[in-house]
Design a protein around this motif. Sequence first.
Motif, PDB file in Angstrom:
ATOM      1  N   GLU A  47       0.938  -1.233  -0.011  1.00 13.57           N
ATOM      2  CA  GLU A  47       0.001   0.141   0.035  1.00 13.57           C
ATOM      3  C   GLU A  47       0.947   1.157  -0.135  1.00 13.57           C
ATOM      4  N   ALA A  48       1.834   1.202   0.712  1.00 17.37           N
ATOM      5  CA  ALA A  48       2.799   2.306   0.798  1.00 17.37           C
ATOM      6  C   ALA A  48       3.364   2.530  -0.516  1.00 17.37           C
ATOM      7  N   CYS A  49       3.809   1.559  -1.267  1.00 12.54           N
ATOM      8  CA  CYS A  49       4.612   1.705  -2.432  1.00 12.54           C
ATOM      9  C   CYS A  49       3.267   2.034  -3.522  1.00 12.54           C
ATOM     10  N   ILE A  50       2.278   1.586  -3.521  1.00 10.19           N
ATOM     11  CA  ILE A  50       1.370   2.266  -4.423  1.00 10.19           C
ATOM     12  C   ILE A  50       0.756   3.648  -4.299  1.00 10.19           C
ATOM     13  N   ASN A  51       1.029   4.014  -3.167  1.00 12.20           N
ATOM     14  CA  ASN A  51       0.808   5.475  -2.679  1.00 12.20           C
ATOM     15  C   ASN A  51       2.224   6.378  -3.246  1.00 12.20           C
ATOM     16  N   ALA A  52       3.075   5.818  -3.429  1.00  8.24           N
ATOM     17  CA  ALA A  52       4.611   6.542  -3.936  1.00  8.24           C
ATOM     18  C   ALA A  52       4.381   6.499  -5.437  1.00  8.24           C
ATOM     19  N   LEU A  53       3.731   5.605  -5.964  1.00  6.63           N
ATOM     20  CA  LEU A  53       3.828   5.444  -7.618  1.00  6.63           C
ATOM     21  C   LEU A  53       3.787   6.675  -8.170  1.00  6.63           C
ATOM     22  N   ASP A  54       4.125   7.083  -9.111  1.00  7.94           N
ATOM     23  CA  ASP A  54       4.009   8.248 -10.211  1.00  7.94           C
ATOM     24  C   ASP A  54       4.436   9.692  -9.381  1.00  7.94           C
ATOM     25  N   LYS A  55       5.099   9.508  -8.362  1.00 10.89           N
ATOM     26  CA  LYS A  55       5.609  10.791  -7.649  1.00 10.89           C
ATOM     27  C   LYS A  55       7.207  10.892  -8.000  1.00 10.89           C
ATOM     28  N   THR A  56       7.761   9.992  -8.349  1.00  8.89           N
ATOM     29  CA  THR A  56       9.322   9.838  -8.547  1.00  8.89           C
ATOM     30  C   THR A  56       9.264   8.704  -9.570  1.00  8.89           C
ATOM     31  N   ASN A  57      10.685   8.630  -9.978  1.00  6.16           N
ATOM     32  CA  ASN A  57      11.328   7.520 -11.084  1.00  6.16           C
ATOM     33  C   ASN A  57      11.500   6.148 -10.209  1.00  6.16           C
ATOM     34  N   LEU A  73      10.709   2.327   6.351  1.00  8.09           N
ATOM     35  CA  LEU A  73      10.504   3.661   5.742  1.00  8.09           C
ATOM     36  C   LEU A  73      10.475   3.726   4.248  1.00  8.09           C
ATOM     37  N   VAL A  74       9.453   4.186   3.839  1.00  7.74           N
ATOM     38  CA  VAL A  74       9.161   4.429   2.297  1.00  7.74           C
ATOM     39  C   VAL A  74       8.903   5.778   1.854  1.00  7.74           C
ATOM     40  N   ASP A  75       9.885   6.243   1.074  1.00  7.01           N
ATOM     41  CA  ASP A  75      10.003   7.732   0.611  1.00  7.01           C
ATOM     42  C   ASP A  75       8.895   7.866  -0.307  1.00  7.01           C
ATOM     43  N   ASN A  76       8.348   9.291  -0.172  1.00  7.23           N
ATOM     44  CA  ASN A  76       7.433   9.710  -1.201  1.00  7.23           C
ATOM     45  C   ASN A  76       5.966   8.983  -0.997  1.00  7.23           C
ATOM     46  N   VAL A  77       5.639   8.544   0.301  1.00  9.37           N
ATOM     47  CA  VAL A  77       4.166   8.566   0.794  1.00  9.37           C
ATOM     48  C   VAL A  77       3.913   9.664   1.231  1.00  9.37           C
ATOM     49  N   THR A  78       2.651  10.002   0.866  1.00  5.89           N
ATOM     50  CA  THR A  78       1.986  11.253   1.253  1.00  5.89           C
ATOM     51  C   THR A  78       0.746  10.992   1.992  1.00  5.89           C
ATOM     52  N   MET A  79       0.123  11.686   2.971  1.00  7.02           N
ATOM     53  CA  MET A  79      -0.833  11.670   3.609  1.00  7.02           C
ATOM     54  C   MET A  79      -1.724  13.016   3.149  1.00  7.02           C
ATOM     55  N   TYR A  80      -2.668  12.670   2.331  1.00  5.06           N
ATOM     56  CA  TYR A  80      -3.289  14.185   1.813  1.00  5.06           C
ATOM     57  C   TYR A  80      -4.538  14.508   2.654  1.00  5.06           C
ATOM     58  N   ASN A  81      -4.575  15.791   2.501  1.00  7.84           N
ATOM     59  CA  ASN A  81      -5.911  16.280   3.290  1.00  7.84           C
ATOM     60  C   ASN A  81      -7.128  15.503   2.585  1.00  7.84           C
ATOM     61  N   LYS A  82      -8.138  15.484   3.328  1.00 10.92           N
ATOM     62  CA  LYS A  82      -9.125  14.703   3.005  1.00 10.92           C
ATOM     63  C   LYS A  82     -10.002  15.055   1.722  1.00 10.92           C
ATOM     64  N   ASP A  83      -9.655  16.522   1.561  1.00  6.79           N
ATOM     65  CA  ASP A  83     -10.524  16.992   0.199  1.00  6.79           C
ATOM     66  C   ASP A  83      -9.627  16.538  -0.923  1.00  6.79           C
ATOM     67  N   ASP A  84      -8.252  16.522  -0.863  1.00 10.03           N
ATOM     68  CA  ASP A  84      -7.726  16.157  -1.972  1.00 10.03           C
ATOM     69  C   ASP A  84      -7.262  14.650  -2.151  1.00 10.03           C
ATOM     70  N   MET A  85      -7.731  13.823  -1.279  1.00  7.72           N
ATOM     71  CA  MET A  85      -7.399  12.456  -1.238  1.00  7.72           C
ATOM     72  C   MET A  85      -8.219  11.821  -2.233  1.00  7.72           C
ATOM     73  N   LYS A  86      -7.596  10.870  -2.951  1.00  7.95           N
ATOM     74  CA  LYS A  86      -8.373   9.859  -3.793  1.00  7.95           C
ATOM     75  C   LYS A  86      -8.782   8.714  -2.993  1.00  7.95           C
ATOM     76  N   LYS A  87      -9.852   8.327  -3.077  1.00  2.00           N
ATOM     77  CA  LYS A  87     -10.381   7.284  -2.335  1.00  2.00           C
ATOM     78  C   LYS A  87      -9.442   6.104  -2.208  1.00  2.00           C
ATOM     79  N   GLU A  88      -8.789   5.807  -3.346  1.00  2.00           N
ATOM     80  CA  GLU A  88      -7.893   4.693  -3.193  1.00  2.00           C
ATOM     81  C   GLU A  88      -6.764   5.007  -2.234  1.00  2.00           C
ATOM     82  N   MET A  89      -6.146   6.052  -2.350  1.00  2.00           N
ATOM     83  CA  MET A  89      -5.105   6.393  -1.496  1.00  2.00           C
ATOM     84  C   MET A  89      -5.609   6.399   0.006  1.00  2.00           C
TER      85      MET A  89
END
Length: 121
Positions: A47-57, A73-89
């Motif tokens: 799930e962390a890796c899925i979140n990080a996809l398309d944010k970096t190479n 530790l997984v880089d480039n995993v973000t926790m979005y504001n609920k308004d901006d967050m995709k349902k999958e994320m």
Amino acid sequence: MEKDIFKLTIPSKPDYISVARLTSSSIANKIGFNIEDIDDIKVSIAEACINALDKTNQINIEFQIQEDKFIILVDNVTMYNKDDMKKEMELGILIIKSLMDEVNFSKKGVEMIKYIEDGNI
């Protein structure tokens, strides 16, 4: 006890998430986690890796074995504001939080912790 550190870098492509899952599974098994905890770790890292996809190479992952905990530790995993967050994320983050003992987000990424019970190492 000195901590053991493993570092893994995979291309930011869905096909390589299985490499991260297998690596985490192998390390968790070596530590002595039971099959349920190993499955929780594998799902969480996916799930962390899925979140990080398309944010970096590439996705950088660090595994740390400490005396009483296993830290991933997984880089480039973000926790979005609920308004901006995709349902999958949003669902992925909820899954990680429910399966790991502790989850911490920073600007760099996510830290996921599973505590080691006495006698596992």
